[in-house]
Scaffold this active site. Structure first.
Site, PDB file in Angstrom:
ATOM      1  N   GLY A  80       0.820  -1.215   0.000  1.00  0.00           N
ATOM      2  CA  GLY A  80       0.000   0.000   0.000  1.00  0.00           C
ATOM      3  C   GLY A  80       0.842   1.247   0.000  1.00  0.00           C
ATOM      4  N   ASN A  81       0.205   2.357   0.247  1.00  0.00           N
ATOM      5  CA  ASN A  81       0.951   3.617   0.388  1.00  0.00           C
ATOM      6  C   ASN A  81       0.264   4.462   1.448  1.00  0.00           C
ATOM      7  OD1 ASN A  81      -0.982   5.538  -0.940  1.00  0.00           O
ATOM      8  ND2 ASN A  81      -0.644   4.088  -2.637  1.00  0.00           N
ATOM      9  N   ARG A  82       0.825   5.621   1.733  1.00  0.00           N
ATOM     10  CA  ARG A  82       0.386   6.376   2.902  1.00  0.00           C
ATOM     11  C   ARG A  82      -0.699   7.406   2.596  1.00  0.00           C
ATOM     12  NH1 ARG A  82       5.735   8.104   5.891  1.00  0.00           N
ATOM     13  NH2 ARG A  82       4.168   9.122   7.168  1.00  0.00           N
TER      14      ARG A  82
END
Ligand SMILES: Cc1cc2nc3c(=O)[nH]c(=O)nc-3n(C[C@H](O)[C@H](O)[C@H](O)COP(=O)(O)O)c2cc1C
Length: 404
Positions: A207-209
């Site tokens: 994922g990413n932030r």
């Protein structure tokens, strides 16, 4: 709060305990650039001192029909207002307004205005649930008055229940939305928001932030400015009423949802952080620790923005977002050109208070022909306003260079 900038707001304060919170409403209206004309009822002056409003507002507070400097204050205020906001609104003020009774400066102003009116009721639960009060509010709603309903919480005297005045920030947001320019009316705006999650196995993901806050702020601002909004999102951030929401998780789901809906959109704002790579073969069962370190092979996802560029229909405005570190300007310019965008909105996510998860952002907006806006650090709703102003500019004039 762009809708409030330079607008004339009568802030009516009546005699509920929540009158002390109206001080915060006044301050926030001023901070948002409104010209605030405060009016207090006699009841309000028992709750909070008039000097406070005089010191904070654009004009000294008015309290009476009879001692004002101008001869006809009961019509002057209402006639010159862009908005009349009453917070708190007592049962008495609500009753007078609903029944056309003018017996002080505030009720006279309410009857003498053609500006939009927002009432923010606050009272004890027994009063709030009183059928006469509810009937008056129904009547006012049916006449187009906006009612910001109270919440449930601590009331005066230690009681707890329904009737607690809405929070100042929410009240000012409603005022701002009512006064927002309707410059996107008739347009469909497709917004994407949040980071995608690409499964490694049923439990884990790449994922990413991205929090989705900027995308949801864009959706809220577009809706406030009259657009029909379609929001494709991976997060559960608040959604503006009336928005067509599509919840997705992976880049592939985002791709399907966006490409399905893009043909019907006049403006596409690709604010989501879509994974560039995903695990090629997600494991059907949870990968076990004792099986050793797994080798996760990645494959590229579809470049949705590039695909949108290829499929773009005439008149569609395509806006890409670039969350970068390092030379943000250089990367943003090359993304603008490579994908044939109308605008790219870039930010340096390594800078303090900028980008992922923060409530604030600082963006650089670039377009072809040297169009450029360099924003300061501002909240994400203000960034949304700046981006949509740029969209309107591109759709109308086409060129420009400014600093904000
Ligand atoms: C301590 C105190 C708190 C009150 N709080 C409220 C209130 O929250 N809402 C309300 O409608 N009336 C409240 N009242 C009653 C109003 O102050 C009263 O109806 C008054 O006539 C309203 O005057 P105004 O509408 O001119 O301000 C309160 C009264 C007192 C004494």
């Amino acid at each position: 709060m762009g809708g409030l900038q330079g607008r004339r707001v009568v802030l009516g304060v009546s005699g509920g305990i929540a009158a002390y919170k109206a001080v915060e409403v006044c301050r926030r209206l001023m901070d948002a650039g409104a010209y605030v004309m405060p009016v207090m009822t006699r009841g309000a002056t028992h709750m909070v001192g008039p000097t406070t409003f005089s010191a904070l507002a654009s004009e000294p507070v008015r309290m009476s029909l009879w001692d004002a400097p101008e001869p006809i204050p009961h019509t002057r205020l209402g006639q010159t207002a862009d908005l009349v906001l009453v917070a708190p609104a007592t049962a008495r003020v609500i009753g007078c307004y609903a029944n056309g009774i003018s017996n002080d400066l505030l009720t006279a102003t309410l009857l003498a205005t053609r500006a939009p009116v927002v009432l923010v009721p606050a009272m004890h639960t027994e009063m709030w649930e009183q059928p006469a009060v509810q009937l008056n509010l129904d009547l006012l709603r049916s006449r187009g008055v906006t009612i910001v309903p109270p919440g449930v919480g601590r009331l005066a005297g230690g009681d707890v229940g329904a009737g607690r005045m809405a929070e100042p920030a929410d009240i000012v947001a409603v005022a701002s939305e009512i006064l927002a320019p309707q410059d996107l009316a008739g347009l469909t705006v497709l917004v994407t928001a949040g980071g995608t999650r690409e499964p490694i196995d049923p439990v884990r993901f790449v994922g990413n932030r991205s929090s989705g806050k900027q995308g949801h702020a864009l959706a809220a601002e577009a809706a406030a400015r009259g657009a029909d909004v379609v929001l494709v999102t991976t997060t559960n951030q608040p959604v503006p009423p009336g928005t067509d929401v599509v919840c997705v998780e992976t880049a592939a789901e985002m791709e399907d949802a966006v490409l399905d809906r893009a043909a019907g959109a006049d403006v596409v704002l690709m604010a989501a952080a879509v994974a560039d790579f995903r695990p090629k073969a997600p494991a059907p069962d949870k990968i076990k620790k004792n099986e050793g370190i797994p080798e996760i092979v990645l494959e590229p996802t579809t470049d949705i923005l590039a695909e949108l560029g290829r499929r773009r229909r005439p008149g569609q405005t395509l806006v890409g977002f670039a969350a970068e570190t390092g030379d943000v300007r250089a990367y943003a310019s090359s993304k603008l050109r490579a994908k044939g965008l109308d605008l790219v909105v870039a930010n340096d996510v390594s800078a303090p208070d900028v980008g992922f998860e923060h409530d604030t952002n600082r963006v650089l907006v670039l377009g072809p022909d040297g169009f450029e806006i360099e924003g300061s650090l501002m909240d994400k709703r203000a960034v949304a306003r700046l981006v949509l102003d740029a969209v309107i500019d591109r759709r109308t004039s086409g060129e420009g260079k400014q600093k904000k």
